[in-house]
Design an enzyme around this catalytic site. Structure first.
Site, PDB file in Angstrom:
ATOM      1  N   ARG A 258       0.906  -1.239   0.020  1.00 18.78           N
ATOM      2  CA  ARG A 258      -0.038   0.034   0.123  1.00 18.78           C
ATOM      3  C   ARG A 258       0.986   1.034  -0.073  1.00 18.78           C
ATOM      4  NH1 ARG A 258      -1.996   0.064   6.128  1.00 18.78           N
ATOM      5  NH2 ARG A 258      -0.589  -1.565   7.161  1.00 18.78           N
ATOM      6  N   CYS A 266       6.284 -10.884  -0.425  1.00 21.23           N
ATOM      7  CA  CYS A 266       5.011 -11.497  -0.872  1.00 21.23           C
ATOM      8  C   CYS A 266       4.335 -10.785  -1.593  1.00 21.23           C
ATOM      9  CB  CYS A 266       4.508 -11.940   0.393  1.00 21.23           C
ATOM     10  SG  CYS A 266       3.816 -10.338   1.585  1.00 21.23           S
ATOM     11  N   ASP A 382      10.773 -11.523   3.245  1.00 25.38           N
ATOM     12  CA  ASP A 382      10.109 -10.320   2.884  1.00 25.38           C
ATOM     13  C   ASP A 382      11.271  -9.054   2.301  1.00 25.38           C
ATOM     14  OD1 ASP A 382       9.792  -7.640   3.728  1.00 25.38           O
ATOM     15  OD2 ASP A 382       8.844  -7.998   5.265  1.00 25.38           O
TER      16      ASP A 382
END
Ligand SMILES: CC(C)=CCC/C(C)=C/CC/C(C)=C/COP(=O)(O)OP(=O)(O)O
Ligand SMILES: [Zn+2]
Length: 452
Positions: A258, A266, A382
């Site tokens: 976002r 991911c 990540d």
């Protein structure tokens, strides 16, 4: 809706986005010393890490937590993406374990005896399809599962994650995805779910988990895939969604989930999967933009031949609109309106159709992030500084597969070497982007459930 789009000056937005593509091309074109960088996928190490982890879960799969069907899916799917499979004993243990998670009244819980939940139901179904074969596929009680899905249906049209649980876009996707892949999707399940998902698309263009929340990659994938599967994707503002998505790839080359958040491996799938789905929606995108389609998209890159211009950009002479650069022409007689279709065949027909749009993200840049920043000696993470885990291993590999096939025109045709970062032996198996299941396993399941 159409009026609102017209006021947004889409033409101008697309010009900005095309500039972004050009900047990416300039910034990320590999410098000469990049020849010495090792972009190899450590395939054998990953397989060993994953297989060992699965063995540690079994044979009785007795670890105490509520995520075990997810662990099965993340591990099995990752191994399948890497082109491998586990031995018969481990496959049978997995089927038996998931059988113990299946609720007598339908659906799967996070472990034996736990209440059925839509997320673990999705994970269990995708695992059983990935394992494949008669024993695995026939272990699913579809009649009871249908009853469970109906019980999760909310008066808003959306779905609840579990009895008395929250209604959100994740629940809508997991319910629709399993119903579709198992050939039990019908009007009762579909009713008003599109209204709920449309109400979650935000002013930014992405989709939020619930009405009024912030757009996020995970929910955007869920909302978009569900809308395709119920044949209502043209109700979303697709140019707005694309506009949001193309700005989610950061200067680090990975995707963020976002606005103003850090990139994370991911999202290579959550956002990359959205891009893969959008590439097959070119007719609807064009219709919503009201743009003529007169030019053919060319999937070759600079390295394939020398037809590109000096900016390294393949283009068609005389293009009058930036979007013409990335879209197929609409052929005479082709209609943008979706033909009447059996809801259970939508996923199947979707993957058969041509890919009519160039990737709307920088695939080579994302592959660099994955191979250099997310990849560990074994497993994926990540970002640097974080530890590997099975969730990230699954979704980073899924994103890498999306990258590999993002320039091919048919779902499973082999990519050109120029589209695979590093040695061609890095190539992964293709996935069905609506379900995130390896394509040939999906096709086997499609045939199996079409008969019954
Ligand atoms: C099929 C299925 C169940 C899909 C789930 C989709 C999915 C990954 C949703 C993400 C949920 C979410 C808001 C994470 C934000 O975490 P954060 O705030 O830690 O991360 P961020 O900073 O990257 O936003
Ligand atoms: Zn993550």
């Amino acid at each position: 809706m159409a009026d609102m789009r017209a006021t947004k000056s889409q033409e101008e937005q697309w010009m900005v986005q095309n500039q972004v593509f050009r900047i990416y091309d300039l910034v990320y074109r590999l410098p000469p010393h990049a020849q010495s960088v090792n972009f190899e996928l450590r395939r054998e190490n990953h397989i060993e890490y994953l297989t060992k982890s699965l063995k540690q879960l079994g044979p009785s799969f007795s670890v105490l937590d509520a995520n075990r069907p997810w662990l099965c899916y993340w591990i099995m799917h990752s191994i399948a993406l890497l082109g491998d499979c586990v031995d018969d004993e481990l496959e049978n243990d997995t089927i038996d374990f998931l059988q113990r998670c299946q609720d007598p009244n339908g659906g799967y819980g996070g472990g034996p005896g736990q209440m059925p939940h839509l997320a673990t139901t999705y994970a269990a179904i995708n695992t059983l399809i990935t394992v494949g074969g008669h024993r695995s596929l026939s272990s699913i009680n579809r009649k009871k599962l249908y009853a469970f899905l109906l019980r999760m249906k909310d008066s808003s049209g959306g779905f609840r994650m579990h009895d008395g649980g929250e209604v959100d876009v994740r629940a809508c996707y997991t319910a629709i995805s399993v119903a579709s892949v198992l050939n039990i999707l019908d009007e009762r399940l579909i009713q008003n779910v599109g209204d709920y998902i449309v109400s979650c698309q935000t002013y930014e263009g992405g989709i939020a988990g619930e009405p009024g929340s912030e757009a996020h990659g995970g929910y955007t994938f869920c909302g978009l895939a569900a809308m395709v599967l119920i044949n209502e994707v043209n109700r979303l503002d697709l140019p707005g969604l694309i506009n949001w998505l193309v700005f989610r790839q950061g200067v680090e080359c990975g995707f963020q989930g976002r606005t103003n958040k850090l990139v994370d491996g991911c999202y290579s799938f959550w956002q990359g999967g959205v891009a893969a789905i959008v590439q097959r929606l070119h007719l609807m995108v064009n219709e919503q933009l009201g743009l003529p389609n007169t030019f053919k998209y060319d999937c070759k890159t600079e390295s394939d031949d020398d037809s590109s211009n000096s900016d390294g950009e393949s283009y068609s002479e005389g293009a009058s609109s930036p979007l013409n650069d990335i879209c197929e022409p609409i052929q005479e007689g082709q209609s943008n309106a979706s033909p009447p279709t059996e809801s259970n065949n939508i996923g199947y027909n979707f993957i058969k159709g041509p890919i009519g749009m160039r990737p709307i993200f920088n695939s080579m840049a994302l592959q660099q992030y994955i191979l250099l920043c997310s990849q560990e000696e074994a497993g994926f993470r990540d970002k640097p500084g974080k530890r590997r885990d099975h969730y990230h291993t699954c979704y980073v590999l899924s994103g890498l597969s999306v990258c590999h096939y993002s320039n091919t025109k048919e779902a499973d045709s082999p990519p050109l070497p120029g589209h695979v970062m590093g040695p061609y032996s890095n190539l992964l198996e293709p996935v069905h982007p609506l379900y995130n299941i390896v394509l040939d396993r999906y096709h086997d399941a499609y045939k199996f459930f079409a008969r019954s």
